[in-house]
Design an enzyme around this catalytic site. Structure first.
Site, PDB file in Angstrom:
ATOM      1  N   ASN A  18       0.857  -1.191   0.000  1.00 38.99           N
ATOM      2  CA  ASN A  18       0.000   0.000   0.000  1.00 38.99           C
ATOM      3  C   ASN A  18       0.892   1.240   0.000  1.00 38.99           C
ATOM      4  OD1 ASN A  18      -1.846   2.023   0.443  1.00 38.99           O
ATOM      5  ND2 ASN A  18      -2.393   1.375   2.517  1.00 38.99           N
ATOM      6  N   TRP A  19       0.936   1.920  -1.141  1.00 42.63           N
ATOM      7  CA  TRP A  19       1.824   3.090  -1.247  1.00 42.63           C
ATOM      8  C   TRP A  19       1.255   4.296  -0.508  1.00 42.63           C
ATOM      9  CZ3 TRP A  19       3.203   3.052  -7.246  1.00 42.63           C
ATOM     10  CH2 TRP A  19       3.902   1.878  -7.553  1.00 42.63           C
ATOM     11  N   LYS A  20       0.013   4.236  -0.086  1.00 40.40           N
ATOM     12  CA  LYS A  20      -0.657   5.365   0.584  1.00 40.40           C
ATOM     13  C   LYS A  20      -0.505   6.622  -0.289  1.00 40.40           C
ATOM     14  CE  LYS A  20      -0.175   2.972   4.920  1.00 40.40           C
ATOM     15  NZ  LYS A  20      -0.087   3.001   6.366  1.00 40.40           N
ATOM     16  N   HIS A 110      -9.450   0.886   5.188  1.00 37.90           N
ATOM     17  CA  HIS A 110      -8.130   1.033   5.813  1.00 37.90           C
ATOM     18  C   HIS A 110      -8.294   1.926   7.049  1.00 37.90           C
ATOM     19  CE1 HIS A 110      -4.028   2.217   6.593  1.00 37.90           C
ATOM     20  NE2 HIS A 110      -3.655   1.157   5.898  1.00 37.90           N
ATOM     21  N   GLU A 112      -6.737   4.299   8.124  1.00 32.02           N
ATOM     22  CA  GLU A 112      -6.586   5.740   7.861  1.00 32.02           C
ATOM     23  C   GLU A 112      -7.855   6.318   7.244  1.00 32.02           C
ATOM     24  OE1 GLU A 112      -2.867   5.257   5.803  1.00 32.02           O
ATOM     25  OE2 GLU A 112      -1.998   4.612   7.709  1.00 32.02           O
ATOM     26  N   GLU A 182      -5.115  -5.268  10.727  1.00 33.48           N
ATOM     27  CA  GLU A 182      -4.093  -4.252  10.943  1.00 33.48           C
ATOM     28  C   GLU A 182      -4.341  -3.556  12.277  1.00 33.48           C
ATOM     29  OE1 GLU A 182      -2.169  -2.972   7.032  1.00 33.48           O
ATOM     30  OE2 GLU A 182      -3.858  -1.657   7.374  1.00 33.48           O
ATOM     31  N   GLY A 188       2.838   2.004  10.933  1.00 33.86           N
ATOM     32  CA  GLY A 188       3.778   3.109  10.742  1.00 33.86           C
ATOM     33  C   GLY A 188       4.513   3.510  12.012  1.00 33.86           C
ATOM     34  N   SER A 228       3.800  -2.349  10.223  1.00 34.83           N
ATOM     35  CA  SER A 228       5.266  -2.354  10.361  1.00 34.83           C
ATOM     36  C   SER A 228       5.915  -3.655   9.886  1.00 34.83           C
ATOM     37  CB  SER A 228       5.673  -2.038  11.809  1.00 34.83           C
ATOM     38  OG  SER A 228       5.232  -0.739  12.163  1.00 34.83           O
ATOM     39  N   GLY A 249       2.981  -1.199   4.292  1.00 33.46           N
ATOM     40  CA  GLY A 249       2.933   0.230   3.979  1.00 33.46           C
ATOM     41  C   GLY A 249       4.320   0.739   3.620  1.00 33.46           C
ATOM     42  N   GLY A 250       4.987   1.359   4.599  1.00 38.55           N
ATOM     43  CA  GLY A 250       6.280   2.019   4.375  1.00 38.55           C
ATOM     44  C   GLY A 250       7.287   1.168   3.605  1.00 38.55           C
TER      45      GLY A 250
END
Ligand SMILES: O=C[C@H](O)COP(=O)(O)O
Length: 271
Positions: A18-20, A110, A112, A182, A188, A228, A249-250
């Site tokens: 997921n590049w967000k 998600h 977010e 999640e 993150g 993470s 993610g990251g």
């Protein structure tokens, strides 16, 4: 692709990046091309482990052109969709448009979106239905915040989300569904839930699906862990019986790191 060719897994593992809100379309296709080359060099077998990326909406046309042009086996999806298919909904993106852009997947709920945009389970239920209506496979995200985890109510809380979000979906839809657990406190933050925590929740979600539908459906639904995830911890999480993949993610913005997660089986041997 729910029948695994991978002896250890009942379901084909899915490694999702997921590049967000990172990577414009130029950066995005550069990253994707490097990822494809890296996996090709490593002779990655996409039938054994599926790899998918979730770029921002504005990258999707470029991603489609690259994937089609270079005949890549990488899958891609969007990070959200509208519950409606068309109309006066300024700023929203229809599942029909995503389908036309060749998306296989779409993230729904998600954390977010739930927290920053206040998305409710009722809305997410409508979004899931919109995804199926448009031939997209939803990746439904669920999970608890820190306070709920500390109160010991995390399983109950997450299963309530699952029950509310899945309301009215049929067995065929839920068989194709991907659910990503999640825990919000691990997103993150560098805090990763232990492999046992991931297994505990994925087993509980699978049991809940068996209760709501039946064992055959529960045996098909793919369950991911996210929060993470890095190359260093992916293999121990993916070793768990009910964990069928990870939502990254990251670390998905770093080609070598993400490719290593996709190639997690290499680390299973030495883990
Ligand atoms: O969608 C991905 C998750 O939010 C995890 O993000 P993270 O790997 O940066 O913690």
């Amino acid at each position: 692709m729910t029948t695994s060719t991978n002896g250890k897994f009942d379901r084909t593992p899915l490694i999702a990046g997921n590049w967000k809100m990172n990577m414009d379309h130029v950066q995005g296709i550069t990253l994707l091309q490097k990822l494809a080359w890296t996996l090709k060099d490593a002779q990655h077998d996409y039938n054994r482990v599926e790899a998918a990326v979730f770029p921002p909406f504005t990258d999707l046309r470029s991603v489609q052109t690259l994937v089609r042009g270079d005949k890549l086996d990488l899958e891609y999806g969007a990070q959200d969709l509208s519950p409606k298919d068309s109309g006066a909904y300024t700023g929203d993106i229809s599942g029909a448009f995503l389908s036309k852009l060749g998306c296989k997947y779409v993230l729904v709920g998600h954390s977010e979106r739930r927290t920053v945009h206040g998305e409710t389970d009722e809305l997410l239920n409508e979004k899931l239905k919109a995804a199926y209506r448009n031939g997209l496979v939803p990746v439904l995200c669920v999970g608890e915040g820190l306070e709920i985890r500390q109160s010991g109510q995390h399983v109950q809380h997450t299963l309530e989300q699952v029950r509310r979000d899945l309301e009215g979906l049929d067995a065929e839809q839920v068989s194709a569904l991907v659910i990503a657990y999640e825990p919000i406190w691990a997103i993150g933050t560098g805090e990763v839930a232990g492999p046992e925590d991931a297994q505990e929740m994925c087993a509980a979600i699978r049991a809940e699906i068996a209760d709501l539908y039946d064992d055959a459906v529960a045996a098909k639904t793919r369950l991911l862990y996210g929060g993470s995830v890095k190359a260093a911890n992916a293999a121990s999480i993916l070793k768990q019986r009910d964990v069928d993949g990870v939502l990254v993610g990251g670390a998905s913005l770093d080609v070598a790191e993400f490719a290593n997660i996709v190639r997690f089986e290499q680390h299973l041997v030495t883990d």
